[in-house]
Design an enzyme around this catalytic site. Structure first.
Site, PDB file in Angstrom:
ATOM      1  N   ASP A 128       1.273  -2.828   6.213  1.00  0.00           N
ATOM      2  CA  ASP A 128       2.245  -4.219   7.115  1.00  0.00           C
ATOM      3  C   ASP A 128       1.761  -4.377   8.670  1.00  0.00           C
ATOM      4  O   ASP A 128       2.892  -4.388   9.387  1.00  0.00           O
ATOM      5  CB  ASP A 128       3.459  -2.491   6.880  1.00  0.00           C
TER       6      ASP A 128
ATOM      7  N   LYS B 229      -0.888  -8.556   8.555  1.00  0.00           N
ATOM      8  CA  LYS B 229      -1.742  -9.588   8.038  1.00  0.00           C
ATOM      9  C   LYS B 229      -1.209 -10.784   7.175  1.00  0.00           C
ATOM     10  O   LYS B 229      -2.506 -11.898   7.140  1.00  0.00           O
ATOM     11  CB  LYS B 229      -2.406  -8.788   6.949  1.00  0.00           C
TER      12      LYS B 229
ATOM     13  N   GLY C 287       2.486  -6.582  -0.039  1.00  0.00           N
ATOM     14  CA  GLY C 287       3.600  -6.544   0.806  1.00  0.00           C
ATOM     15  C   GLY C 287       3.327  -8.210   1.593  1.00  0.00           C
ATOM     16  O   GLY C 287       3.545  -6.821   2.881  1.00  0.00           O
ATOM     17  N   HIS C 288       2.775  -8.884   1.429  1.00  0.00           N
ATOM     18  CA  HIS C 288       2.391  -9.747   2.956  1.00  0.00           C
ATOM     19  C   HIS C 288       3.778 -11.142   3.344  1.00  0.00           C
ATOM     20  O   HIS C 288       3.910 -11.762   2.182  1.00  0.00           O
ATOM     21  CB  HIS C 288       0.921 -10.099   2.718  1.00  0.00           C
TER      22      HIS C 288
ATOM     23  N   GLN D 286      -3.420  -3.647   1.864  1.00  0.00           N
ATOM     24  CA  GLN D 286      -2.732  -2.587   2.570  1.00  0.00           C
ATOM     25  C   GLN D 286      -3.457  -2.066   4.377  1.00  0.00           C
ATOM     26  O   GLN D 286      -4.136  -2.968   5.018  1.00  0.00           O
ATOM     27  CB  GLN D 286      -3.425  -0.620   1.323  1.00  0.00           C
TER      28      GLN D 286
HETATM   29  P1  GDP Z   1       1.364  -7.394   6.166  1.00  0.00           P
HETATM   30  O1  GDP Z   1       1.810  -6.451   4.736  1.00  0.00           O
HETATM   31  O2  GDP Z   1      -0.037  -6.731   7.115  1.00  0.00           O
HETATM   32  O3  GDP Z   1       1.293  -8.530   5.697  1.00  0.00           O
HETATM   33  O4  GDP Z   1       2.720  -7.440   6.625  1.00  0.00           O
HETATM   34  P2  GDP Z   1       4.502  -7.340   6.505  1.00  0.00           P
HETATM   35  O5  GDP Z   1       4.556  -8.484   5.815  1.00  0.00           O
HETATM   36  O6  GDP Z   1       4.539  -6.145   5.319  1.00  0.00           O
HETATM   37  O7  GDP Z   1       4.917  -6.366   7.358  1.00  0.00           O
HETATM   38  C1  GDP Z   1       4.851  -7.173   8.667  1.00  0.00           C
HETATM   39  C2  GDP Z   1       7.219  -7.651   9.091  1.00  0.00           C
HETATM   40  O8  GDP Z   1       6.323  -7.553  10.868  1.00  0.00           O
HETATM   41  C3  GDP Z   1       7.054  -8.650   8.249  1.00  0.00           C
HETATM   42  O9  GDP Z   1       8.568  -9.272   8.170  1.00  0.00           O
HETATM   43  C4  GDP Z   1       6.514 -10.287   9.591  1.00  0.00           C
HETATM   44  O10 GDP Z   1       7.121 -11.817   9.411  1.00  0.00           O
HETATM   45  C5  GDP Z   1       7.262  -9.320  10.517  1.00  0.00           C
HETATM   46  N1  GDP Z   1       6.289  -9.984  12.049  1.00  0.00           N
HETATM   47  C6  GDP Z   1       4.663 -10.133  11.736  1.00  0.00           C
HETATM   48  N2  GDP Z   1       4.720 -10.029  13.603  1.00  0.00           N
HETATM   49  C7  GDP Z   1       4.780 -10.288  13.790  1.00  0.00           C
HETATM   50  C8  GDP Z   1       5.885 -10.336  15.334  1.00  0.00           C
HETATM   51  O11 GDP Z   1       4.239 -10.957  16.310  1.00  0.00           O
HETATM   52  N3  GDP Z   1       6.985 -10.028  15.748  1.00  0.00           N
HETATM   53  C9  GDP Z   1       7.589  -9.871  14.971  1.00  0.00           C
HETATM   54  N4  GDP Z   1       9.260  -9.051  15.801  1.00  0.00           N
HETATM   55  N5  GDP Z   1       7.267  -9.789  13.591  1.00  0.00           N
HETATM   56  C10 GDP Z   1       6.654  -9.925  12.961  1.00  0.00           C
HETATM   57  P1  IMO Z   2      -0.009  -4.448   2.481  1.00  0.00           P
HETATM   58  O1  IMO Z   2      -1.194  -5.202   1.837  1.00  0.00           O
HETATM   59  C1  IMO Z   2       2.125  -0.036   3.511  1.00  0.00           C
HETATM   60  C2  IMO Z   2       1.069   2.861   0.799  1.00  0.00           C
HETATM   61  C3  IMO Z   2       2.264   3.826   0.153  1.00  0.00           C
HETATM   62  C4  IMO Z   2       1.501   4.866  -0.158  1.00  0.00           C
HETATM   63  C5  IMO Z   2       0.671   4.575  -0.215  1.00  0.00           C
HETATM   64  C6  IMO Z   2      -0.057   4.802  -1.869  1.00  0.00           C
HETATM   65  O2  IMO Z   2       1.828  -5.174   2.659  1.00  0.00           O
HETATM   66  O3  IMO Z   2       0.197  -3.716   4.201  1.00  0.00           O
HETATM   67  P2  IMO Z   2       0.111   3.072  -4.069  1.00  0.00           P
HETATM   68  O4  IMO Z   2       1.740   2.002  -4.427  1.00  0.00           O
HETATM   69  O5  IMO Z   2      -0.729   1.765  -3.480  1.00  0.00           O
HETATM   70  O6  IMO Z   2      -0.566   3.602  -4.861  1.00  0.00           O
HETATM   71  O7  IMO Z   2       0.876   3.674  -3.024  1.00  0.00           O
HETATM   72  O8  IMO Z   2       0.147   3.576  -0.500  1.00  0.00           O
HETATM   73  N1  IMO Z   2       1.224   1.638   0.443  1.00  0.00           N
HETATM   74  C7  IMO Z   2       1.417   0.827   1.548  1.00  0.00           C
HETATM   75  N2  IMO Z   2       1.728   0.692   2.403  1.00  0.00           N
HETATM   76  N3  IMO Z   2       1.420  -1.839   3.060  1.00  0.00           N
HETATM   77  C8  IMO Z   2       1.169  -2.030   2.093  1.00  0.00           C
HETATM   78  O9  IMO Z   2       0.836  -2.663   1.714  1.00  0.00           O
HETATM   79  C9  IMO Z   2       0.884  -0.429   1.062  1.00  0.00           C
HETATM   80  N4  IMO Z   2       0.557  -1.045   0.037  1.00  0.00           N
HETATM   81  C10 IMO Z   2       0.087   0.728  -0.533  1.00  0.00           C
HETATM   82  O10 IMO Z   2       3.799   3.231   0.128  1.00  0.00           O
HETATM   83  O11 IMO Z   2       2.241   5.236   0.954  1.00  0.00           O
HETATM   84 MG    MG Z   3       3.005  -5.526   3.773  1.00  0.00          MG
END
Ligand code: GDP
Ligand code: IMO
Ligand code: MG
Length: 432
Positions: free
Chosen positions: A13, A16, A40-41, A221
């Protein structure tokens, strides 16, 4: 021509999705190598928010070709749901999405077993069936995307595996067995929709690379969730570091020219496991709430645990991935803080810990050594160049660079595309 891997440096999270979307503007190919819909991206374009689980985050641009590689595990229903959402948004993915025949299929028993095993040994998984599907892959009883093409052998293979899985469900967990006909009927309808997307992804990426076309490898991840080098057993079940990309996509390691490590300006984690720099309740009060900070999990809706930036962890990840540069995300979330802490080292008692702990017992025992920096106490979301950042914000980023011995090539100051400061270090002109 660089092919760039974008990988998470912390516990997932990191942002990416945003980085992949930004780089996709000038890339032809975007490929996912591992994981599944546990990811979840998020991509925010103007006021619209898109959330991808298995689809590569570069799919929003009409010129891109997107690939789901052989190292992934695919929940067909979830993937079809994502495609339906794209249709609703009017995004055409015809001849732009390709699925490797080598990828494994997630079945209802995988999801069930994931949920049931959490009642015995809680990792805090996403309960998407990811671990159980990779277990079957390694045990050589899994079914693959290629199996969807041949309906009769599909039924035979499923019957054999379901026999094993039902024994586990009934004997270990006292659950009713799954009915083969129900599963077959459900998966035959998915097969009809998925088969047209099956393509020789490995060969296509080889050709693209030979032709000098730009390729982005989208990590899922984060490095500390890697099944080997992460905070085991509180990890996911795939190789999440850059080294997993060649094996997950069937491309040679020399095809990756740059590795961009994505890190938040602080640290988060969802799920269980030790977290050395996690905020105390008091510290949490000074931080924006989870909704304002966008720190609610995209896949499961869980609140993410939050803590200070952790240099020992980052250095470990940078080395594991061979990261050339860092993208520092969410700097704006620190806007209101009076002062910021950076964890510059770990100690147990009076003993300094040199290397990142290999065990969770040791990681749980470390005390972070902090350095305190001034906050900037102003809103940076509208700033568009590094030089225009407040002095304290630049000092914070510079200190991260210094301590991590890595260059920062991008700073993100908000979720939208335009809220990005490019530092022109490692992406090179071609990729911007
Ligand atoms: P990922 O799994 O690495 O793609 O990241 P996620 O989407 O799960 O979580 C990142 C969260 O932070 C999302 O809600 C993005 O929209 C948000 N986000 C990304 N970059 C920024 C930033 O620079 N500032 C803020 N406030 N939110 C951001
Ligand atoms: P992105 O790509 C954050 C975590 C779960 C749990 C562990 C194992 O959005 O960064 P699983 O269901 O994979 O067997 O869970 O890994 N986990 C993540 N945490 N971002 C993710 O993906 C994750 N994918 C799995 O919360 O701790
Ligand atoms: Mg994510």
């Amino acid at each position: 021509m660089p092919a760039v891997a974008v990988v998470g440096m912390q516990w997932g999270d990191e942002g990416k999705g945003k980085v992949i979307d930004l780089l996709s503007e000038s890339a032809g190919h975007i490929a996912r190598a591992q994981g599944g819909n546990n990811a979840g991206h998020t991509v925010v374009v103007s006021d619209k928010e898109y959330r991808f689980h298995l689809l590569p985050s570069g799919i929003l641009y009409p010129h891109t070709k997107c690939y789901i590689g052989g190292g992934t595990v695919i929940d067909l229903k979830s993937l079809l749901g994502e495609l339906e959402t794209l249709r609703r948004y009017g995004i055409d993915f015809k001849n732009r999405l390709f699925i490797s025949p080598y990828a494994h299929i997630i079945f209802p028993y995988h999801r069930l077993l994931d949920e049931l095993s959490e009642t015995v040994h809680s990792i805090g998984t996403t309960k998407r069936g990811i671990g159980p599907c990779y277990i079957d892959k390694a045990a050589r009883v899994g079914l693959r995307i290629a199996d969807l093409i041949y309906q009769d052998t599909f039924a035979d293979k499923l019957a054999k595996t379901l026999h094993l899985k039902n024994r586990e469900l009934v004997k270990m967990y006292g659950q009713p067995p799954l009915d083969i006909e129900d599963v077959l009927t459900e998966y035959r309808t998915y097969a009809a929709e998925i088969v047209p997307f099956i393509a020789p992804v490995e060969e296509m990426l080889y050709r693209a690379s030979q032709n000098g076309e730009k390729i982005l490898y989208e990590g899922a991840q984060g490095s500390l969730l890697d099944v080997t080098f992460g905070t085991y057993p509180y990890v996911t079940s795939s190789c999440t570091i850059a080294g997993g990309i060649p094996s997950g996509l069937g491309v040679g390691p020399t095809n990756i020219n740059r590795v961009v490590g994505v890190a938040k300006a602080y640290t988060t984690r969802v799920g269980n496991g030790p977290f050395a720099t996690e905020f105390s309740q008091d510290e949490m009060q000074f931080f924006p709430d989870h909704i304002a900070a966008r720190e609610i999990g995209v896949t499961t809706g869980r609140k993410r645990r939050i803590g200070w930036f952790d240099v020992p962890m980052l250095r470990h990840s940078i080395h594991l991935n061979g990261a050339d540069s860092l993208a520092i995300m969410k700097l704006d979330i620190l806007d209101e803080l009076d002062e910021l802490k950076i964890c510059v080292g770990y100690q147990i008692g009076s003993q300094k810990i040199r290397n990142f702990p290999a065990t969770i017992e040791e990681l749980a025992a470390v005390q972070p050594i902090y350095e305190t920096l001034d906050g900037w106490k102003s809103s940076i979301g509208a700033i568009r160049s590094y030089g225009a950042l407040p002095h304290a914000a630049r000092a914070y980023v510079r200190r991260i660079e210094e301590l991590c011995e890595a260059d920062v090539s991008l700073i993100s100051v908000g979720p939208r595309r335009d809220q990005t400061l490019w530092l022109d270090r490692f992406f090179g002109e071609e990729l911007k």
